[in-house]
Design a protein around this motif. Structure first.
Motif, PDB file in Angstrom:
ATOM      1  N   LEU A  55       0.770  -1.585  -0.189  1.00 21.39           N
ATOM      2  CA  LEU A  55      -0.343  -0.055  -0.371  1.00 21.39           C
ATOM      3  C   LEU A  55       0.614   1.296  -0.353  1.00 21.39           C
ATOM      4  N   VAL A  56       1.746   1.187   0.403  1.00 18.87           N
ATOM      5  CA  VAL A  56       2.867   2.062   0.758  1.00 18.87           C
ATOM      6  C   VAL A  56       3.799   2.414  -0.899  1.00 18.87           C
ATOM      7  N   ASP A  57       3.712   1.113  -1.527  1.00 14.54           N
ATOM      8  CA  ASP A  57       4.437   1.427  -2.572  1.00 14.54           C
ATOM      9  C   ASP A  57       3.443   2.160  -3.831  1.00 14.54           C
ATOM     10  N   PHE A  58       2.068   1.589  -3.291  1.00 18.45           N
ATOM     11  CA  PHE A  58       1.199   2.851  -4.005  1.00 18.45           C
ATOM     12  C   PHE A  58       0.864   3.478  -4.199  1.00 18.45           C
ATOM     13  N   ILE A  59       1.572   4.495  -2.762  1.00 21.18           N
ATOM     14  CA  ILE A  59       1.214   5.863  -2.436  1.00 21.18           C
ATOM     15  C   ILE A  59       1.762   6.307  -2.653  1.00 21.18           C
ATOM     16  N   GLN A  60       2.734   5.897  -3.080  1.00 19.45           N
ATOM     17  CA  GLN A  60       4.117   6.493  -3.337  1.00 19.45           C
ATOM     18  C   GLN A  60       4.486   6.315  -4.716  1.00 19.45           C
ATOM     19  N   ALA A  61       3.901   5.937  -5.715  1.00 22.53           N
ATOM     20  CA  ALA A  61       3.696   5.267  -7.440  1.00 22.53           C
ATOM     21  C   ALA A  61       2.537   6.695  -7.561  1.00 22.53           C
ATOM     22  N   HIS A  62       1.935   6.980  -6.525  1.00 26.07           N
ATOM     23  CA  HIS A  62       0.485   8.067  -7.447  1.00 26.07           C
ATOM     24  C   HIS A  62       0.099   8.334  -6.188  1.00 26.07           C
ATOM     25  N   PRO A  63       1.000   9.475  -5.522  1.00 28.20           N
ATOM     26  CA  PRO A  63       0.785  10.686  -4.580  1.00 28.20           C
ATOM     27  C   PRO A  63      -0.481  11.241  -5.163  1.00 28.20           C
ATOM     28  N   GLU A  64      -1.140  11.537  -6.256  1.00 28.86           N
ATOM     29  CA  GLU A  64      -1.916  12.147  -6.925  1.00 28.86           C
ATOM     30  C   GLU A  64      -3.231  11.338  -6.224  1.00 28.86           C
ATOM     31  N   LEU A  65      -3.208  10.415  -6.500  1.00 29.79           N
ATOM     32  CA  LEU A  65      -4.753  10.100  -5.404  1.00 29.79           C
ATOM     33  C   LEU A  65      -4.998   9.275  -4.230  1.00 29.79           C
ATOM     34  N   VAL A  66      -3.964   9.871  -3.549  1.00 28.00           N
ATOM     35  CA  VAL A  66      -3.821   9.590  -1.724  1.00 28.00           C
ATOM     36  C   VAL A  66      -3.927  10.329  -1.100  1.00 28.00           C
ATOM     37  N   SER A  67      -4.920  10.574  -0.294  1.00 25.66           N
ATOM     38  CA  SER A  67      -4.905  11.100   1.158  1.00 25.66           C
ATOM     39  C   SER A  67      -4.997  10.404   2.441  1.00 25.66           C
ATOM     40  N   VAL A  68      -4.136  10.847   3.326  1.00 23.86           N
ATOM     41  CA  VAL A  68      -4.315   9.705   4.200  1.00 23.86           C
ATOM     42  C   VAL A  68      -3.825  10.700   5.579  1.00 23.86           C
ATOM     43  N   THR A  69      -5.390  10.754   7.022  1.00 23.92           N
ATOM     44  CA  THR A  69      -4.710  11.670   7.866  1.00 23.92           C
ATOM     45  C   THR A  69      -5.466  10.801   9.125  1.00 23.92           C
ATOM     46  N   LEU A  70      -4.770  10.622   9.728  1.00 28.26           N
ATOM     47  CA  LEU A  70      -4.931  10.273  11.410  1.00 28.26           C
ATOM     48  C   LEU A  70      -4.754  10.293  12.299  1.00 28.26           C
ATOM     49  N   ASN A  71      -5.182  11.338  13.328  1.00 29.96           N
ATOM     50  CA  ASN A  71      -5.073  12.865  14.455  1.00 29.96           C
ATOM     51  C   ASN A  71      -4.912  11.683  16.040  1.00 29.96           C
ATOM     52  N   ASP A  72      -4.180  12.161  16.716  1.00 27.00           N
ATOM     53  CA  ASP A  72      -4.633  11.466  18.162  1.00 27.00           C
ATOM     54  C   ASP A  72      -4.792  10.126  17.964  1.00 27.00           C
ATOM     55  N   ILE A  73      -3.609   9.210  18.171  1.00 25.11           N
ATOM     56  CA  ILE A  73      -4.167   7.699  17.895  1.00 25.11           C
ATOM     57  C   ILE A  73      -3.466   7.176  19.129  1.00 25.11           C
ATOM     58  N   GLU A  74      -3.890   7.026  19.856  1.00 26.50           N
ATOM     59  CA  GLU A  74      -3.309   6.506  21.771  1.00 26.50           C
ATOM     60  C   GLU A  74      -4.317   5.400  22.104  1.00 26.50           C
ATOM     61  N   SER A  75      -3.041   4.694  22.811  1.00 27.86           N
ATOM     62  CA  SER A  75      -3.451   3.701  23.859  1.00 27.86           C
ATOM     63  C   SER A  75      -3.850   4.030  25.178  1.00 27.86           C
ATOM     64  N   ASP A  76      -4.605   3.548  26.632  1.00 25.42           N
ATOM     65  CA  ASP A  76      -4.579   4.087  27.767  1.00 25.42           C
ATOM     66  C   ASP A  76      -2.615   4.295  28.156  1.00 25.42           C
ATOM     67  N   THR A  77      -2.178   3.112  27.890  1.00 28.50           N
ATOM     68  CA  THR A  77      -0.925   3.252  28.138  1.00 28.50           C
ATOM     69  C   THR A  77       0.483   3.488  27.278  1.00 28.50           C
ATOM     70  N   VAL A  78       0.321   3.390  26.257  1.00 24.60           N
ATOM     71  CA  VAL A  78       1.623   4.106  25.335  1.00 24.60           C
ATOM     72  C   VAL A  78       0.809   4.493  24.241  1.00 24.60           C
TER      73      VAL A  78
END
Length: 277
Positions: A55-78
């Motif tokens: 999937l990372v290879d695909f994003i690298q080859a086609h950056p114009e097709l992909v957006s990724v947004t992840l915010n404040d991802i956390e568990s209770d401990t780490v």
């Protein structure tokens, strides 16, 4: 004489097999053979994107097709990471996000007592949003799923219709939910809870009808202004007039079914609402 009997039996069996395999799925075979180029597009990436590295290879080859947004991802401990953004500033066509907004609006209306999850919905009310030839198998299977969860073959709980919208990505169910909660409730929910540049969800049946009416099924350069004019009219009628039916509206355009190639459909999706992640 025996050879003729053999040939007759062989022809009969062949005819039965053809009817069962091809005849009953003629639209599928027609779609495959008339859209071979579209089906082949990007096929080399299918197996590669099963893994995260692929999937990372695909994003690298086609950056114009992909957006990724992840915010404040956390568990209770780490704490894993705070932000991960890639192409987040790009505006993308909104698809399934519209169903999520409808789901959230529905939940908000039920929680606040303005809507009952036990409200009964007739199969006719759902059918009026079905555009002929658009995902007919999914539509049939979705109705059968609703019937399997109901004591009636003709009426279903609103909550079950919402579940089918989510589980099956069933567009007529989504349009039904849209009409029940109301456009004003969706707008108020988005104003209160949705942040970012996100358009109102589309009424799918109005979208497909407007694509046909604006000429985008016959060529790839249908008028965007014509599309918007037709869409607004079809949306208004489908959401506000309980007697309006997509089938009748399609026939009024001198078309019996919504039919276009994958490339035409791909181009048409540019007219869908937009969202910036």
């Amino acid at each position: 004489m025996r050879i003729f009997k053999f040939l007759a039996v062989f022809a009969a069996v062949l005819g039965i097999v053809y009817t069962l395999i091809i005849g009953l799925n003629l639209s599928v075979f027609k779609t495959v053979f008339t859209n071979q180029e579209a089906l082949a597009e990007g096929s080399e990436w299918v197996e590669k994107t099963y893994s995260l590295s692929g999937l990372v290879d695909f994003i690298q080859a086609h950056p114009e097709l992909v957006s990724v947004t992840l915010n404040d991802i956390e568990s209770d401990t780490v704490r894993m990471f705070n932000h991960l953004n890639y192409g987040q500033e790009k505006t993308r066509t909104m698809g399934g996000l519209g169903h999520f907004i409808l789901l959230a609006t529905y939940a908000n209306e039920v929680i606040n007592g303005r809507l009952s999850e036990d409200q009964m919905i007739s199969v006719t009310a759902i059918e009026r949003f079905f555009v002929p030839n658009h995902e007919p198998n999914k539509h049939r299977e979705s109705i059968e799923l609703l019937q399997s969860h109901s004591q009636s073959k003709s009426e279903f709980r609103l909550d079950d219709v919402v579940a089918v919208m989510v589980r099956r990505n069933h567009q007529p169910s989504a349009d039904l939910v849209y009409s029940v909660v109301g456009k004003l409730a969706v707008q108020e929910f988005m104003d209160a809870h949705v942040h970012g540049d996100i358009d109102m969800p589309a009424v799918w049946s109005a979208f497909h009808l407007a694509i046909v009416a604006s000429g985008q099924t016959s060529h790839l350069n249908g008028s965007a202004d014509d599309y918007l004019k037709f869409y607004n009219e079809f949306e208004r009628r489908l959401l506000l007039d309980s007697d309006s039916e997509a089938v009748i509206m399609l026939k009024a355009l001198d078309v019996n079914k919504s039919e276009y190639s994958f490339f035409e459909e791909k181009n048409a999706y540019k007219s869908l609402p937009k969202a910036t992640p």
